[in-house]
Design a protein around this motif. Structure first.
Motif, PDB file in Angstrom:
ATOM      1  N   VAL A   4       0.930  -0.925  -0.038  1.00 54.74           N
ATOM      2  CA  VAL A   4      -0.070   0.108   0.055  1.00 54.74           C
ATOM      3  C   VAL A   4       0.849   1.164   0.141  1.00 54.74           C
ATOM      4  CG1 VAL A   4      -1.774   1.411   1.349  1.00 54.74           C
ATOM      5  CG2 VAL A   4      -2.014  -1.136   1.207  1.00 54.74           C
ATOM      6  N   ALA A   5       1.828   1.094   0.807  1.00 54.09           N
ATOM      7  CA  ALA A   5       3.056   2.562   0.830  1.00 54.09           C
ATOM      8  C   ALA A   5       3.489   2.471  -0.641  1.00 54.09           C
ATOM      9  CB  ALA A   5       3.985   2.207   1.650  1.00 54.09           C
ATOM     10  N   ALA A  10       3.692   6.246  -5.429  1.00 50.80           N
ATOM     11  CA  ALA A  10       3.797   5.910  -6.893  1.00 50.80           C
ATOM     12  C   ALA A  10       2.685   6.756  -7.191  1.00 50.80           C
ATOM     13  CB  ALA A  10       3.600   4.703  -7.307  1.00 50.80           C
ATOM     14  N   ALA A  11       1.413   6.531  -6.902  1.00 48.35           N
ATOM     15  CA  ALA A  11       0.239   7.426  -7.398  1.00 48.35           C
ATOM     16  C   ALA A  11       0.468   8.502  -7.044  1.00 48.35           C
ATOM     17  CB  ALA A  11      -1.066   6.638  -6.535  1.00 48.35           C
ATOM     18  N   VAL A  62      -1.563   8.792   2.213  1.00 49.45           N
ATOM     19  CA  VAL A  62      -1.686   7.216   2.627  1.00 49.45           C
ATOM     20  C   VAL A  62      -0.517   6.551   2.352  1.00 49.45           C
ATOM     21  CG1 VAL A  62      -2.803   5.381   1.448  1.00 49.45           C
ATOM     22  CG2 VAL A  62      -4.154   7.115   1.855  1.00 49.45           C
ATOM     23  N   GLY A  63       0.503   6.848   1.381  1.00 49.95           N
ATOM     24  CA  GLY A  63       1.523   6.226   1.152  1.00 49.95           C
ATOM     25  C   GLY A  63       2.565   6.358   2.385  1.00 49.95           C
ATOM     26  N   ALA A  67       3.631   3.416   4.966  1.00 48.94           N
ATOM     27  CA  ALA A  67       5.210   2.994   5.042  1.00 48.94           C
ATOM     28  C   ALA A  67       5.716   3.284   6.414  1.00 48.94           C
ATOM     29  CB  ALA A  67       5.943   4.017   3.998  1.00 48.94           C
ATOM     30  N   ALA A  68       5.016   4.030   7.316  1.00 48.11           N
ATOM     31  CA  ALA A  68       5.442   4.270   8.743  1.00 48.11           C
ATOM     32  C   ALA A  68       4.733   3.071   9.413  1.00 48.11           C
ATOM     33  CB  ALA A  68       4.911   5.563   9.517  1.00 48.11           C
ATOM     34  N   ALA A  69       3.647   2.556   9.139  1.00 47.63           N
ATOM     35  CA  ALA A  69       2.827   1.415   9.924  1.00 47.63           C
ATOM     36  C   ALA A  69       3.872   0.292   9.350  1.00 47.63           C
ATOM     37  CB  ALA A  69       1.517   1.240   9.221  1.00 47.63           C
ATOM     38  N   SER A  70       4.174  -0.076   8.155  1.00 48.23           N
ATOM     39  CA  SER A  70       4.989  -1.038   7.700  1.00 48.23           C
ATOM     40  C   SER A  70       6.258  -1.317   8.725  1.00 48.23           C
ATOM     41  CB  SER A  70       5.369  -1.140   6.306  1.00 48.23           C
ATOM     42  OG  SER A  70       4.261  -1.116   5.553  1.00 48.23           O
TER      43      SER A  70
END
Length: 99
Positions: A4-5, A10-11, A62-63, A67-70
């Protein structure tokens, strides 16, 4: 969450580039003779650029959040065989990991 990150970042980059392109098109068209303030094409460029900018902002948020959650989940999961490393490199920040 890492996927998702990556997709969000990318989006965000793609829609950010589209918004900047629309801004340049708008600015290039504005000083031309015969283009009035209420020109339909100018209005469309403005609306499209604003829409793309909002999509880029949301996608980047969101990205970054994903990324922080990952990063948090990977670091706190406690795998003994996994490794994740963030370090400065000459071109910015290097990220590596092993699962």
């Amino acid at each position: 969450a890492a996927g998702v990150a990556a997709c969000g970042l990318a989006a965000g980059g793609i829609f950010g580039a589209l918004a900047i392109g629309k801004m340049h098109d708008y600015d290039d068209r504005a000083p031309r003779s015969g283009v009035v303030q209420d020109d339909a094409r100018q209005r469309a460029l403005s609306d499209d650029g604003k829409r793309d900018a909002v999509i880029a902002d949301v996608a980047l948020i969101v990205g970054v959040a994903a990324a922080a959650a990952s990063f948090y989940w990977f670091k706190t999961e406690g795998r003994s065989d996994g490794r994740f490393e963030v370090r400065p490199v000459a071109a910015g920040i290097g990220v590596s990991g092993r699962f």
